[in-house]
Design a protein around this motif. Structure first.
Motif, short mmCIF file in Angstrom:
data_model
loop_
_atom_site.label_atom_id
_atom_site.label_comp_id
_atom_site.label_asym_id
_atom_site.label_seq_id
_atom_site.Cartn_x
_atom_site.Cartn_y
_atom_site.Cartn_z
N ALA A 62 15.41 -46.59 28.79
CA ALA A 62 15.90 -46.70 28.06
C ALA A 62 16.92 -48.04 27.88
O ALA A 62 17.15 -47.75 29.53
N THR A 63 17.50 -48.66 27.27
CA THR A 63 18.53 -49.12 27.28
C THR A 63 19.66 -48.82 26.98
O THR A 63 19.77 -47.73 26.25
N GLY A 64 21.48 -49.31 26.74
CA GLY A 64 22.51 -48.36 27.21
C GLY A 64 23.18 -49.47 27.28
O GLY A 64 23.03 -50.64 27.66
N SER A 65 24.17 -48.75 26.96
CA SER A 65 25.54 -49.75 26.92
C SER A 65 26.27 -49.64 28.84
O SER A 65 26.69 -50.83 29.61
N ASP A 66 25.40 -48.87 30.08
CA ASP A 66 25.21 -49.20 31.26
C ASP A 66 24.14 -49.83 31.74
O ASP A 66 24.06 -49.31 33.17
N ARG A 67 23.58 -49.96 31.88
CA ARG A 67 21.81 -50.44 31.46
C ARG A 67 21.80 -52.13 31.27
O ARG A 67 22.38 -52.73 30.31
N ARG A 68 21.03 -52.88 31.86
CA ARG A 68 20.71 -54.03 31.60
C ARG A 68 18.89 -54.63 31.64
O ARG A 68 18.26 -54.16 32.54
N ARG A 69 18.68 -54.82 30.82
CA ARG A 69 17.28 -54.85 30.14
C ARG A 69 16.51 -55.56 31.64
O ARG A 69 15.40 -55.49 31.74
N LEU A 70 17.27 -56.68 32.15
CA LEU A 70 16.40 -57.56 33.27
C LEU A 70 16.27 -57.37 34.67
O LEU A 70 15.66 -57.89 35.11
N ALA A 71 17.52 -56.14 34.36
CA ALA A 71 16.93 -55.41 36.04
C ALA A 71 15.65 -55.21 36.55
O ALA A 71 15.25 -55.23 37.47
N SER A 72 14.64 -54.20 35.28
CA SER A 72 13.54 -54.17 35.37
C SER A 72 11.69 -55.25 35.41
O SER A 72 11.24 -54.56 35.36
N LEU A 73 12.36 -56.33 35.42
CA LEU A 73 11.93 -57.41 35.08
C LEU A 73 12.08 -58.60 35.67
O LEU A 73 11.34 -59.41 35.65
N CYS A 74 13.22 -59.13 36.05
CA CYS A 74 13.42 -60.43 36.52
C CYS A 74 13.52 -61.19 38.06
O CYS A 74 12.40 -61.09 38.42
N PRO A 75 13.46 -59.24 38.94
CA PRO A 75 13.47 -59.98 40.34
C PRO A 75 12.05 -59.79 40.76
O PRO A 75 11.61 -58.92 40.47
N PRO A 76 12.08 -60.29 41.70
CA PRO A 76 10.83 -59.82 42.11
C PRO A 76 10.40 -58.59 42.91
O PRO A 76 9.38 -57.82 43.26
N HIS A 77 11.79 -57.58 43.26
CA HIS A 77 11.09 -56.19 43.34
C HIS A 77 12.04 -55.14 42.65
O HIS A 77 13.40 -55.84 42.47
N HIS A 78 11.34 -53.93 42.59
CA HIS A 78 12.31 -53.69 41.77
C HIS A 78 11.87 -51.94 41.46
O HIS A 78 11.61 -51.61 42.36
N TYR A 79 13.58 -50.72 42.29
CA TYR A 79 13.87 -50.17 42.88
C TYR A 79 14.38 -49.42 41.73
O TYR A 79 15.31 -49.81 41.09
N ALA A 80 13.21 -47.84 41.35
CA ALA A 80 13.62 -47.51 40.21
C ALA A 80 14.30 -46.15 41.17
O ALA A 80 13.19 -45.26 40.72
N LEU A 81 15.70 -45.78 40.65
CA LEU A 81 15.55 -44.81 40.78
C LEU A 81 15.59 -42.98 40.36
O LEU A 81 16.24 -43.65 38.63
N VAL A 82 14.65 -42.38 40.71
CA VAL A 82 14.77 -40.42 39.39
C VAL A 82 15.23 -40.13 40.24
O VAL A 82 15.03 -39.07 41.04
N PRO A 83 16.27 -39.50 39.19
CA PRO A 83 17.55 -38.39 39.91
C PRO A 83 16.70 -37.29 39.56
O PRO A 83 15.30 -36.61 38.76
N GLU A 84 16.96 -36.09 40.39
CA GLU A 84 16.78 -34.49 40.46
C GLU A 84 15.94 -34.20 38.76
O GLU A 84 16.99 -34.61 37.85
N GLY A 85 14.70 -33.26 38.59
CA GLY A 85 14.87 -33.40 37.35
C GLY A 85 14.09 -33.70 36.09
O GLY A 85 14.14 -33.56 35.27
N ARG A 86 13.87 -34.84 36.33
CA ARG A 86 13.97 -35.87 35.46
C ARG A 86 12.01 -36.66 35.81
O ARG A 86 11.36 -37.08 34.99
N LEU A 87 10.99 -35.54 36.86
CA LEU A 87 9.91 -35.83 36.64
C LEU A 87 9.29 -35.30 35.04
O LEU A 87 9.12 -34.03 35.60
N LEU A 88 8.25 -35.60 34.11
CA LEU A 88 7.60 -35.00 33.30
C LEU A 88 6.40 -35.00 34.25
O LEU A 88 5.24 -36.00 34.39
N ALA A 89 5.33 -33.44 33.35
CA ALA A 89 3.91 -34.61 33.91
C ALA A 89 2.66 -35.01 32.76
O ALA A 89 2.14 -35.96 33.83
#
Lengths: 177, 449
Positions: free
Chosen positions: A105-132
């Motif tokens: 989601a977007t938000g005050s501490d988020r940047r939409r282009l971070a998952s979009l512009c750079p050629p490599h994307h590292y996505a951090l998944v905190p504990e307990g955030r995986l759904l089936a």
């Protein structure tokens, strides 16, 4: 008459409608969620890694969500221009095992282009955030604009040949925190 | 009818074009058939459910549009209504003119093809850049997309290679990966500097006022994120009632269009950037386009408005595979185009499309929202005939008068082999008459005992 009035007048009144009496169920998958998530993301050309993977970002130029910055090791070169960064780092809200997807989601501490512009994307998944399932993940939508990312950017426009990294990142690593 | 028959068009296609279309469509069909049973426990139930949900939207389309508008406004999405293509173009031009720059980046959108938006904006002094890889190729070649989902299915890598080298995108290469990188480099500059982004909409969620855009490349997200103004154009039929309906439709669309469990990006847009956000467009505009849809809704073809533009009916269609999308003379090709285009553009002008079908029924079988396309094609043919628009062919009335009289019929059968001229000339321009083999059934029956 405005176009709005004209269109609504042309449509006119509603007619009765009867819901179909079917119930749709997704194909149930009896697998441990992380194993399934990993399998799905691998199938799409993405990677799943542990927090140690972040050490490889040292010395590299990174454009990061503010709320993800706390997880970055020392020595990462944080830049302010998403178009110049080599790596984008984001914190994800939910991961989805069934499809290998990430809900961000977007938000005050988020940047939409971070998952979009750079050629490599590292996505951090905190504990307990995986759904089936996708149903569970989309049930968590907020009023913010949100993106569901499923694997690296891809195209098959030229002769059906699969190419990764057209406009979005060509590589995607889900980092399990 | 004055239109050149599709057969003529098909006959002029190059073998390489036909081979490309054949292998791409057959491949997609095979993958889709393989995947869908893994996605849904009961594919049939999923299609029935999706059709029913779209019918629910259409039943109270007026009420749903008003509710959707209210929900959009709540997020700060500005809503504009356009009765026809001309009005939609004016609205977009007016909005774009308020931007500082004159560069427009476009996400892939069939509805903007329908209203011929690019040429209009270019004439008004804007630079309009298609950013989907296939659409970009189409644009620099001055061509048209030939498939709803795969715009350059009619082109080989060699044609793309020549175009890119001519346009100075980089050194000549025939490698699809290298070609993609060249387009990426060129288009990144456009994304960075454009002040206006234009897109279509895949689904508008009535209850939440959310615009849902799906894609694989990332160009749609960039077009709707980087520029300060985002203008989305949406046919009034593209609504779904609830957020809870999204998983079904997203799965059906990804599965039917490209045999994916999920498209790479599903962009769920609820308004412009908020005050506490650092990026995203400052304005989001939605243009709701009628352009003949309300009229279709009140007629017998209303369920074509269920269409989610997946292109599955194109891939299975034997006519599409032989004729290519361009033969349909309109952005919407294949079986859905053969029904939708005459409804949007008139039977007089486009009614011949409805005849370009074998009525094999494959399109209805694969349609994720169960549109009875063969039924509609027959109905359109009937309507065209009633309006005197049917082609001249075999005088069936004369055949009937012969077949009605047993003596005439018997002598006709005896004389038929003599009419050998018929088999050389054929039944029509495109069909050879069947060859007679062996003896007539009647004689065999008589001699049997």
């Amino acid at each position: 008459m405005s176009d709005r009035e004209a269109i609504l007048a042309r449509i006119g009144s509603a007619w009765p409608w009867q819901a179909a009496s079917t119930e749709v169920v997704g194909r149930p998958v009896e697998r441990e969620s992380w194993a399934l998530f990993t399998e799905r993301l691998h199938g799409l050309g993405g990677e799943v890694a542990g927090p140690e993977a972040l050490t490889t970002l040292v010395e590299r130029s990174v454009y990061s969500d503010e709320d993800a910055a706390a997880y970055l090791p020392e020595g990462v070169r944080c830049v302010d221009d998403p178009w110049q960064a080599e790596i984008g780092v984001t914190l994800v809200d939910w991961a989805v095992a069934e499809t290998g997807s990430l809900l961000i989601a977007t938000g005050s501490d988020r940047r939409r282009l971070a998952s979009l512009c750079p050629p490599h994307h590292y996505a951090l998944v905190p504990e307990g955030r995986l759904l089936a399932t996708l149903e569970e993940a989309l049930g968590h939508l907020t009023v913010r604009t949100t993106v569901l990312v499923t694997g690296p950017s891809r195209t098959a426009d030229i002769e059906g040949v699969l190419i990764r990294g057209v406009h979005g990142p060509g590589s995607l690593t889900a980092v399990r925190l | 009818m004055a239109n050149p028959p599709m057969e003529d068009f098909a006959r002029r296609l190059r073998p390489s074009t036909l081979e490309g279309i054949q292998s791409a469509t057959v491949g997609r069909v095979r993958e889709r058939v393989r995947l869908l049973p893994f996605v849904f426990a009961d594919v049939e139930a999923a299609r029935t459910q999706a059709a029913s949900i779209k019918d629910e939207v259409l039943a109270d389309l007026g009420g749903n549009l008003v509710r959707f508008e209210a929900a959009c406004l709540k997020h700060g999405i500005q809503v504009h209504w356009a009765l026809d293509a001309a009005r939609a173009r004016e609205i977009v031009l007016d909005l774009a003119s308020r931007a500082e720059g004159r560069l427009v980046v476009k996400a892939k959108s069939m509805v903007t093809e329908e209203i011929h938006l690019n040429a209009f904006l270019e004439a008004a002094g804007f630079e309009v850049v298609e950013t989907d890889l296939g659409e970009y190729v189409v644009q620099i070649d001055g061509d048209h997309p030939s498939h709803i989902v795969a715009p350059i299915i009619h082109k080989t890598r060699y044609e793309v290679a020549r175009s890119f080298a001519q346009k100075g995108l980089g050194p000549y290469t025939e490698d699809p990966g290298e070609l993609t990188l060249q387009a990426r480099a060129r288009l990144r500059e456009k994304f960075r500097t454009a002040s206006i982004g234009i897109s279509g909409v895949n689904f508008g969620v009535v209850e939440s006022g959310r615009l849902v855009l799906v894609e694989n490349e990332g160009n749609s997200r960039l077009s709707t994120t980087a520029p300060s103004i985002h203008i989305a154009i949406m046919g009034i039929e593209k609504l779904i009632p609830r957020e809870a309906d999204l998983p079904l439709f997203l799965r059906l669309l990804a599965g039917s269009a490209t045999a994916q469990r999920m498209t790479t990006y599903v962009h769920l847009i609820s308004g412009p950037r908020r005050e506490d956000e650092s990026d995203g467009p400052r304005e989001v505009h939605l243009v709701l386009l009628d352009n003949g849809r309300s009229a279709i809704r009140s007629g017998p073809y209303r369920d074509v408005l269920r269409c989610i533009r997946c292109g599955a009916c194109l891939n299975v269609c034997p006519v599409y595979r032989q004729a290519s999308g361009h033969a349909y003379r309109h952005p919407y090709s294949g079986p859905i185009g053969a029904v939708l285009t005459p409804l949007l553009e008139g039977l007089e002008k486009m009614g011949d499309l409805a005849r370009a079908s074998t009525l094999c029924g494959a399109c209805e079988e694969v349609c994720p929202v169960k549109i009875p396309l063969p039924h509609h094609l027959l109905r359109l043919r009937d309507e065209a005939a009633r309006q005197g628009l049917a082609p001249k062919g075999i005088p069936w009335s004369r055949f009937a008068s012969v077949a009605d009289e047993p003596p005439m019929w018997r002598s006709g059968l005896t004389l038929l082999p003599l009419a050998s001229g018929l088999s050389e000339k054929g039944w029509s321009e495109v069909r050879a008459a069947p060859r007679r083999e062996g003896r007539p059934f009647r004689r065999w029956w008589d001699e049997r005992s």
